[in-house]
Design a protein around this motif. Structure first.
Motif, PDB file in Angstrom:
ATOM      1  N   UNK A 144       0.787  -1.232   0.000  1.00 40.76           N
ATOM      2  CA  UNK A 144       0.000   0.000   0.000  1.00 40.76           C
ATOM      3  C   UNK A 144       0.814   1.274   0.000  1.00 40.76           C
ATOM      4  N   UNK A 145       1.627   1.459   1.014  1.00 43.64           N
ATOM      5  CA  UNK A 145       2.419   2.686   1.099  1.00 43.64           C
ATOM      6  C   UNK A 145       3.576   2.463   2.071  1.00 43.64           C
ATOM      7  N   UNK A 146       4.459   3.449   2.111  1.00 47.14           N
ATOM      8  CA  UNK A 146       5.612   3.399   3.006  1.00 47.14           C
ATOM      9  C   UNK A 146       5.926   4.832   3.427  1.00 47.14           C
ATOM     10  N   UNK A 147       6.123   5.081   4.712  1.00 48.25           N
ATOM     11  CA  UNK A 147       6.408   6.448   5.166  1.00 48.25           C
ATOM     12  C   UNK A 147       7.764   6.970   4.678  1.00 48.25           C
ATOM     13  N   UNK A 148       7.879   8.262   4.613  1.00 49.25           N
ATOM     14  CA  UNK A 148       9.121   8.943   4.281  1.00 49.25           C
ATOM     15  C   UNK A 148      10.235   8.481   5.215  1.00 49.25           C
ATOM     16  N   UNK A 149      11.381   8.115   4.632  1.00 49.58           N
ATOM     17  CA  UNK A 149      12.536   7.699   5.424  1.00 49.58           C
ATOM     18  C   UNK A 149      12.516   6.248   5.856  1.00 49.58           C
ATOM     19  N   UNK A 150      11.511   5.501   5.439  1.00 52.21           N
ATOM     20  CA  UNK A 150      11.376   4.090   5.813  1.00 52.21           C
ATOM     21  C   UNK A 150      11.606   3.200   4.594  1.00 52.21           C
ATOM     22  N   UNK A 151      11.570   1.882   4.800  1.00 53.91           N
ATOM     23  CA  UNK A 151      11.796   0.935   3.717  1.00 53.91           C
ATOM     24  C   UNK A 151      10.951  -0.320   3.927  1.00 53.91           C
ATOM     25  N   UNK A 152      10.536  -0.912   2.820  1.00 58.08           N
ATOM     26  CA  UNK A 152       9.806  -2.183   2.816  1.00 58.08           C
ATOM     27  C   UNK A 152      10.444  -3.087   1.766  1.00 58.08           C
ATOM     28  N   UNK A 153      10.136  -4.383   1.829  1.00 60.11           N
ATOM     29  CA  UNK A 153      10.776  -5.319   0.924  1.00 60.11           C
ATOM     30  C   UNK A 153       9.757  -6.164   0.170  1.00 60.11           C
ATOM     31  N   UNK A 185      10.190  18.052   4.300  1.00 59.75           N
ATOM     32  CA  UNK A 185      11.009  18.708   5.313  1.00 59.75           C
ATOM     33  C   UNK A 185      12.243  17.870   5.648  1.00 59.75           C
ATOM     34  N   UNK A 186      13.268  18.514   6.151  1.00 57.99           N
ATOM     35  CA  UNK A 186      14.469  17.847   6.658  1.00 57.99           C
ATOM     36  C   UNK A 186      15.008  16.771   5.705  1.00 57.99           C
ATOM     37  N   UNK A 187      15.346  17.159   4.466  1.00 62.78           N
ATOM     38  CA  UNK A 187      15.756  16.162   3.483  1.00 62.78           C
ATOM     39  C   UNK A 187      16.962  15.317   3.909  1.00 62.78           C
ATOM     40  N   UNK A 188      17.940  15.920   4.556  1.00 59.33           N
ATOM     41  CA  UNK A 188      19.123  15.157   4.971  1.00 59.33           C
ATOM     42  C   UNK A 188      18.740  14.063   5.972  1.00 59.33           C
ATOM     43  N   UNK A 189      17.904  14.412   6.930  1.00 60.17           N
ATOM     44  CA  UNK A 189      17.454  13.443   7.947  1.00 60.17           C
ATOM     45  C   UNK A 189      16.743  12.255   7.290  1.00 60.17           C
ATOM     46  N   UNK A 190      15.852  12.536   6.346  1.00 59.86           N
ATOM     47  CA  UNK A 190      15.068  11.460   5.742  1.00 59.86           C
ATOM     48  C   UNK A 190      15.852  10.642   4.716  1.00 59.86           C
ATOM     49  N   UNK A 191      16.802  11.271   4.032  1.00 59.67           N
ATOM     50  CA  UNK A 191      17.654  10.503   3.126  1.00 59.67           C
ATOM     51  C   UNK A 191      18.538   9.555   3.930  1.00 59.67           C
ATOM     52  N   UNK A 192      19.139  10.060   4.994  1.00 60.04           N
ATOM     53  CA  UNK A 192      19.956   9.212   5.870  1.00 60.04           C
ATOM     54  C   UNK A 192      19.125   8.057   6.417  1.00 60.04           C
ATOM     55  N   UNK A 193      17.928   8.344   6.859  1.00 64.09           N
ATOM     56  CA  UNK A 193      17.039   7.315   7.403  1.00 64.09           C
ATOM     57  C   UNK A 193      16.702   6.262   6.354  1.00 64.09           C
ATOM     58  N   UNK A 194      16.405   6.677   5.119  1.00 66.52           N
ATOM     59  CA  UNK A 194      16.059   5.724   4.059  1.00 66.52           C
ATOM     60  C   UNK A 194      17.215   4.751   3.803  1.00 66.52           C
ATOM     61  N   UNK A 195      18.437   5.273   3.795  1.00 66.32           N
ATOM     62  CA  UNK A 195      19.617   4.422   3.597  1.00 66.32           C
ATOM     63  C   UNK A 195      19.785   3.463   4.771  1.00 66.32           C
ATOM     64  N   UNK A 196      19.717   3.995   5.982  1.00 66.94           N
ATOM     65  CA  UNK A 196      19.912   3.159   7.166  1.00 66.94           C
ATOM     66  C   UNK A 196      18.817   2.104   7.311  1.00 66.94           C
ATOM     67  N   UNK A 197      17.576   2.473   7.033  1.00 68.37           N
ATOM     68  CA  UNK A 197      16.466   1.508   7.111  1.00 68.37           C
ATOM     69  C   UNK A 197      16.631   0.399   6.079  1.00 68.37           C
ATOM     70  N   UNK A 198      17.184   0.729   4.918  1.00 67.07           N
ATOM     71  CA  UNK A 198      17.450  -0.282   3.892  1.00 67.07           C
ATOM     72  C   UNK A 198      18.453  -1.312   4.402  1.00 67.07           C
ATOM     73  N   UNK A 199      19.524  -0.834   5.010  1.00 63.24           N
ATOM     74  CA  UNK A 199      20.548  -1.729   5.550  1.00 63.24           C
ATOM     75  C   UNK A 199      19.982  -2.546   6.706  1.00 63.24           C
ATOM     76  N   UNK A 200      19.202  -1.914   7.564  1.00 62.45           N
ATOM     77  CA  UNK A 200      18.589  -2.631   8.695  1.00 62.45           C
ATOM     78  C   UNK A 200      17.642  -3.725   8.208  1.00 62.45           C
ATOM     79  N   UNK A 201      16.881  -3.449   7.168  1.00 61.41           N
ATOM     80  CA  UNK A 201      15.961  -4.440   6.615  1.00 61.41           C
ATOM     81  C   UNK A 201      16.740  -5.617   6.007  1.00 61.41           C
ATOM     82  N   UNK A 202      17.842  -5.315   5.351  1.00 63.68           N
ATOM     83  CA  UNK A 202      18.704  -6.373   4.806  1.00 63.68           C
ATOM     84  C   UNK A 202      19.266  -7.229   5.942  1.00 63.68           C
ATOM     85  N   UNK A 203      19.719  -6.585   7.013  1.00 57.87           N
ATOM     86  CA  UNK A 203      20.239  -7.320   8.179  1.00 57.87           C
ATOM     87  C   UNK A 203      19.157  -8.191   8.815  1.00 57.87           C
TER      88      UNK A 203
END
Length: 177
Positions: free
Chosen positions: A61-70, A93-111
């Motif tokens: 359905x959807x995924x919040x800003x800065x988050x990740x699904x698989x 808002x806060x593009x750096x915060x959400x870009x960093x979060x999207x990357x980190x959430x991707x790695x966390x989901x892979x882990x």
């Protein structure tokens, strides 16, 4: 063409490649919040991977800003697609915060799913308008931070599609040493 660095037992590679042709356990799709795969990298993934990817996204359905699904990867050589929602530059808002979060959430989901390697593109630097140099710094810094704080991944590939993007990421990595 690529450059590798071993950091804390994980290989960080920056390479000029087509992300849709990678054989890593997962590739990251720079997704929108509605998980509609219509343009840019997402459109290329959908075109080459087949309808099942979009169907799985529709079920989520959807995924919040800065988050990740698989989801699964359809006909692609990879097994999974991690859909990471980066910011729309100048809109969210806060593009750096959400870009960093999207990357980190991707790695966390892979882990979390015991994957050994993933390929990440320049999230938000395409149709979402994030300035490439700034995106490179945020993405590389987030990957290094996540590696240093602990990941089970053997390899994280930063996969760039154009020679210009590749050179910007290489120069950023050299500058961040």
């Amino acid at each position: 063409m690529g450059v590798t660095r071993e950091i804390n037992g994980t290989v960080l590679e920056i390479a000029l490649r087509d992300i849709t042709k990678q054989t890593t356990d997962a590739i990251v799709n720079p997704a929108n919040r509605q998980l509609k795969m219509t343009g840019g990298v997402a459109g290329a993934i959908a075109a080459k991977g087949g309808r099942s990817i979009q169907e799985e996204c529709d079920e989520i359905g959807s995924c919040p800003l800065g988050e990740a699904v698989m989801t699964g990867a359809g006909f692609l050589k990879t097994t999974y697609i991690i859909h990471a929602v980066g910011p729309r530059y100048g809109v969210d808002p806060e593009p750096e915060k959400y870009l960093k979060s999207a990357v980190m959430k991707s790695i966390e989901l892979a882990d979390k799913n015991n994957l050994s390697d993933i390929a990440i593109p320049a999230i938000s630097a395409g149709i979402f308008g994030y300035p490439l140099e700034d995106a490179a710094e945020v993405i590389i810094s987030a990957v290094i931070e996540k590696i240093l704080s602990g990941t089970k991944l053997n390899k994280i590939l930063l996969c760039l599609f154009t020679e210009n993007d590749y050179m910007v990421f290489i120069n950023t990595l050299d500058r961040l040493k």
